[in-house]
Design an enzyme around this catalytic site. Structure first.
Site, PDB file in Angstrom:
ATOM      1  CG  HIS A 269      -7.792   0.846  -0.416  1.00 34.04           C
ATOM      2  ND1 HIS A 269      -7.369   0.359  -1.632  1.00 34.04           N
ATOM      3  CD2 HIS A 269      -9.089   0.413  -0.280  1.00 34.04           C
ATOM      4  CE1 HIS A 269      -8.345  -0.325  -2.213  1.00 34.04           C
ATOM      5  NE2 HIS A 269      -9.395  -0.314  -1.403  1.00 34.04           N
TER       6      HIS A 269
ATOM      7  CG  ASP B 158     -11.044  -5.937  -1.459  1.00 33.52           C
ATOM      8  OD1 ASP B 158     -11.549  -5.972  -0.329  1.00 33.52           O
ATOM      9  OD2 ASP B 158     -11.386  -5.110  -2.335  1.00 33.52           O
TER      10      ASP B 158
ATOM     11  CG  HIS C 169     -12.177  -2.169  -4.473  1.00 32.28           C
ATOM     12  ND1 HIS C 169     -13.097  -2.581  -3.530  1.00 32.28           N
ATOM     13  CD2 HIS C 169     -12.871  -1.502  -5.419  1.00 32.28           C
ATOM     14  CE1 HIS C 169     -14.297  -2.171  -3.900  1.00 32.28           C
ATOM     15  NE2 HIS C 169     -14.196  -1.518  -5.032  1.00 32.28           N
TER      16      HIS C 169
ATOM     17  CG  ASP D 114     -14.841  -5.766  -2.043  1.00 32.89           C
ATOM     18  OD1 ASP D 114     -14.048  -6.703  -2.222  1.00 32.89           O
ATOM     19  OD2 ASP D 114     -14.477  -4.630  -1.693  1.00 32.89           O
TER      20      ASP D 114
END
Length: 337
Positions: free
Chosen positions: A126, A163, A165, A250
């Protein structure tokens, strides 16, 4: 060809977060306890050096690097409610980026290993050029990719982010270049809210960003179909010199920060697909830890990934599903389903 390599550093435990924060030092200790029980799965364990300032500012602005450093050296602070810095965070983050850079140096060396894994923290995908969120400080995959392109002779790097995200920082950093193919499968609507299927890059990089959101609650077949029938064919056409995985865990069914239904075996299967891609293109494959906060699921999934990357079992095939067929028309490469 050398043994597969594993990079980490004790400094990664020095990045402290508040009590109850999901991104915590126990993530690394859980992974390494499981690996030690398994004899490190045949990987050669190496201690990561810190990334140099030159490596970091090839991706991040010098002002941003200085901000992280000064905030850490003053004893800590916060970029937002979730992205915090402690006294040891700058040291941890530089060793995490250094691990990724050392790994690609090993992978691209003549006669070097074909597979590597970095278990470091904080995560990185990120982190953008001059700002960050989502627990991240420096973008380790991006720093390593830039190092490979600028200093190690690589001409093309493929990054696959699994991931749950979207790796908005990595996508943004390489949005306008055709030297990096970025592909992400991620949960639609999850933080940070980016990664729409229509986001295909810009300028020279148009067509070199492949964003494939899946619905909350998706099982492994949705991920496998996107990977086998969209991501891998595009990457084969791209012919990378290096393959890197932003390996977040995740999307595991036990992880409360995600909402998908993957298992440890799901990550092993995706790793087999990516290792097969590396075999067919002649590119070494390295993975860098991103998310994953349910400790048992995380450690089991990392072990499954590392075992699959170092093994020789081929990936299975699934038929392309309806959503994969629809998604294929949005990306900038051409192949037949």
């Amino acid at each position: 060809m050398g043994a597969p390599v594993y990079f980490s550093h004790p400094a990664c435990l020095e990045h402290k977060t508040p009590v109850g924060h999901p991104e915590r030092p126990a993530r690394i200790t859980a992974i390494e306890s499981s690996l030690a029980e398994r004899g490190w799965l045949g990987y050669e364990v190496r201690q990561a050096p810190p990334a140099s300032r030159e490596m970091l500012v090839a991706v991040h602005s010098s002002d941003y690097v200085d901000t992280v450093r000064s905030m850490s050296y003053r004893g800590g602070g916060a970029f937002d409610q979730e992205t915090v810095v402690s006294a040891g965070s700058y040291r941890a983050a530089t060793h995490a980026s250094g691990a990724a850079c050392a790994m690609v140096e090993a992978l691209l060396a003549e006669g070097g290993p074909r597979v590597g894994f970095c278990a470091t923290r904080s995560p990185g995908h990120h982190a953008r050029t001059d700002t960050t969120s989502g627990f991240c400080l420096f973008n380790h995959v991006a720093v390593a990719s830039r190092h490979a392109l600028d200093s190690l002779g690589a001409r093309r790097v493929f990054i696959f982010d699994w991931d749950v995200h979207h790796g908005d920082g990595t996508n943004d950093i390489f949005r306008a270049t055709n030297a990096v193919l970025f592909a992400s499968i991620h949960q639609s609507g999850a933080f940070p809210g980016t990664g729409r299927i229509t986001d295909a890059g810009a300028r020279a990089g148009e067509g070199y960003s492949i964003n494939l959101p899946v619905q909350k609650g998706s099982y492994e077949d949705a991920w496998f179909s996107m990977l086998e029938h969209i991501v891998v064919p595009a990457a084969e056409e791209f012919q990378p010199d290096l393959v890197l995985i932003s390996a977040g865990y995740d999307a595991h069914r036990d992880d409360r920060l995600g909402g998908c239904e993957l298992e440890a075996s799901s990550f092993a299967e995706m790793a087999r697909h990516i290792r097969g891609l590396g075999d067919r293109t002649g590119a070494p494959v390295g993975a860098v830890l991103e998310g994953g906060y349910a400790l048992d699921a995380l450690s089991a999934s990392v072990c499954a990934t590392m075992e699959a990357l170092a093994g020789d079992q081929p990936a299975d095939s699934v038929a392309p599903d309806y959503f994969t067929c629809r998604a294929a028309s949005h990306v900038g490469f051409h192949w037949r389903l």
